[in-house]
Scaffold this motif. Structure first.
Motif, PDB file in Angstrom:
ATOM      1  N   ALA B  99       0.822  -1.217   0.000  1.00  0.00           N
ATOM      2  CA  ALA B  99       0.000   0.000   0.000  1.00  0.00           C
ATOM      3  C   ALA B  99       0.850   1.258   0.000  1.00  0.00           C
ATOM      4  N   GLY B 100       2.170   1.120   0.052  1.00  0.00           N
ATOM      5  CA  GLY B 100       3.031   2.291  -0.002  1.00  0.00           C
ATOM      6  C   GLY B 100       2.731   3.290   1.080  1.00  0.00           C
ATOM      7  N   GLY B 101       2.578   4.544   0.710  1.00  0.00           N
ATOM      8  CA  GLY B 101       2.430   5.597   1.701  1.00  0.00           C
ATOM      9  C   GLY B 101       1.094   5.629   2.386  1.00  0.00           C
ATOM     10  N   TYR B 102       0.244   4.642   2.146  1.00  0.00           N
ATOM     11  CA  TYR B 102      -1.044   4.649   2.818  1.00  0.00           C
ATOM     12  C   TYR B 102      -0.924   4.268   4.288  1.00  0.00           C
ATOM     13  N   ASN B 103       0.237   3.815   4.695  1.00  0.00           N
ATOM     14  CA  ASN B 103       0.336   3.246   6.029  1.00  0.00           C
ATOM     15  C   ASN B 103       0.451   4.306   7.109  1.00  0.00           C
TER      16      ASN B 103
END
Lengths: 109, 116
Positions: B99-103
């Motif tokens: 999710a990349g930078g969604y975390n």
């Protein structure tokens, strides 16, 4: 125009009131973050959501991707909810966030 | 306990005296970042790192250096501090998954720096 705008900037309410803080953004996103900064300065993540609604205790966050708008609601507000609430959305790269200016909430007993 | 630690928490220094603010996380996160927070300006990113030996500039990198030699540590270096670097500094870390930078980002307690 800022890419992420929050309203209101400041909000003072009485204990027990229902609180709504809004966040509008102009960029296309897949997720939005809500964070809380305590009066002492510490920052904690409250929600990360990409659709619909999430609930944690008395906090509820909603997002409408089509309208590019999110709201953070606090039910039965309490003085300990007094804090700055910040929304943030990912930049195109997804490894950086665009931050809102924050909403300063004061709940009076 | 999972946490991000910063040291020192408070620092008063003088113009030109090199200083380092340390940041360490025990969650094995790939992504780490430094922010500064000034009244009326909100959080602004200084530098970030996506993994060991991988760093990149944020929005306000001038006057700062970083290094990422170990996954857990991400020190912020001010080679020649100036009064306009007086600010509240936060380190943060996050996992990078599919999710990349969604975390979610985890923040340190902050370092209040005053440069005289």
């Amino acid at each position: 125009k800022n890419e992420v705008e929050q309203s209101p900037q400041n909000l003072t309410a009485q204990e027990g009131e229902f609180i709504t803080i809004n966040c509008s953004y102009s960029v296309g996103i897949s997720a939005l973050h809500w964070l809380q900064q305590h009066p002492g300065g510490g920052i904690v993540s409250l929600f990360m959501l990409s659709s619909g609604k999430k609930k944690h205790g008395r906090l509820i966050a909603t997002i409408n991707i089509q309208e590019k708008h999110s709201s953070l609601h606090i039910t039965a507000s309490h003085p300990r909810d007094s804090a700055v609430y910040i929304c943030a959305v990912p930049r195109d790269s997804n490894y950086q966030l665009i931050w809102g200016a924050g909403t300063k909430l004061i709940i009076k007993p | 306990e999972a946490q991000v630690t910063q040291n020192p928490r408070y620092l008063i220094t003088v113009t030109g005296k090199k200083l380092t603010v340390t940041c360490s996380q025990n969650m094995n996160h790939e992504y780490m970042s430094w922010y500064r927070q000034d009244p009326g300006l909100g959080l602004r990113q200084i530098y970030y790192s996506m993994n060991v030996e991988v760093t990149d500039k944020g929005d306000v990198p001038e006057g700062y250096k970083v290094s990422r030699k170990e996954k857990r540590n991400f020190p912020l270096i001010l080679e020649s501090p100036s009064p306009n670097q007086t600010s509240l500094y936060f380190c943060a870390s996050s996992p990078i998954g599919l999710a990349g930078g969604y975390n979610e980002q985890f923040f340190g307690p902050g370092t209040r720096l005053t440069v005289l």
